[in-house]
Design an enzyme around this catalytic site. Sequence first.
Site: not given
Length: 414
Positions: A132, A293
């Site tokens: 975050a 990914y």
Amino acid sequence: MAALRYAGLDDTDSEDELPPGWEERTTKDGWVYYANHTEEKTQWEHPKTGKRKRVAGDLPYGWEQETDENGQVFFVDHINKRTTYLDPRLAFTVDDNPTKPTTRQRYDGSTTAMEILQGRDFTGKVVVVTGANSGIGFETAKSFALHGAHVILACRNMARASEAVSRILEEWHKAKVEAMTLDLALLRSVQHFAEAFKAKNVPLHVLVCNAATFALPWSLTKDGLETTFQVNHLGHFYLVQLLQDVLCRSAPARVIVVSSESHRFTDINDSLGKLDFSRLSPTKNDYWAMLAYNRSKLCNILFSNELHRRLSPRGVTSNAVHPGNMMYSNIHRSWWVYTLLFTLARPFTKSMQQGAATTVYCAAVPELEGLGGMYFNNCCRCMPSPEAQSEETARTLWALSERLIQERLGSQSG
């Protein structure tokens, strides 16, 4: 005004722009009316469009409606310590036209996270967001913090996490926000984070599994697994495992797993349809960053679906989301080619506030209470790939993830 600025609605829609000498006001019960100061009269219809409107929802967090000695409604912004006669909800008016229903969805790809939370008060709610300190993770954390939630930024880099906390506090000095260390590439760090969180003796209402790595050169973590797989999937899997008792005690609670549309371009099963571990944690010779990914993002949806099947009877739901295409953030920083690609694509991408919207939508909207096991894009449910919907693969991945954690932590303790 804070509400308009946070929502990104400083500019007025040209269709709704008032002629000179007109002012938009609201009644106590939320109806919009228009004052013509030149002719000293009022009317319910917009002077240009002829539409009647009313404000939508409650006042933004930190706002209060009062009435002056003349009976005029005014609004107090306790966060920014200001008073205005302009209703902040005027940024979110809806047409009063019941005879012409619309099928347009309430939110879409241009919606911001702050728009979704408009009028909501999350005081008493605890939200944990991984990764975050920047990008959509930061915007997710900030949006909840500015609406009263106690937000914990779970980050590997504490210096950058502390800077992120400071940026939120600059917007509102009373925000309840803090940073805690979490390195998803190290299972012991995940364990230590969970222990430190539990020591706070607070509930957990929303857990956002947002952190991810992208385009890394091949490397193994200290736990002996390919880094992209561990950071993007296994670390979050272990985190939820360790915190699931807190989530269940805090029910209703929600887990949001940030995935990607790139999950559609890969598979993690072999030619016989069996889960292939060598595809999840490949050797250096078999490694391709983009494929790693994509596979980790497929794991995210499988994990979210299986988590919902297991915990929804105990009041914990889980949904996976796609934030947006090619958003410019630090996730691409590992290779200059991706940096160039993101830079060229930047004019066509979402803002970070828009990128955080689908995450916040799934974490906050009342209409999803008790609902999960779904995949969302642009604040709208959509179907993931057939591979992502396989319950058998999800169960097998769950069992494999448990075994990998037990083996790694067992060998370290020995």
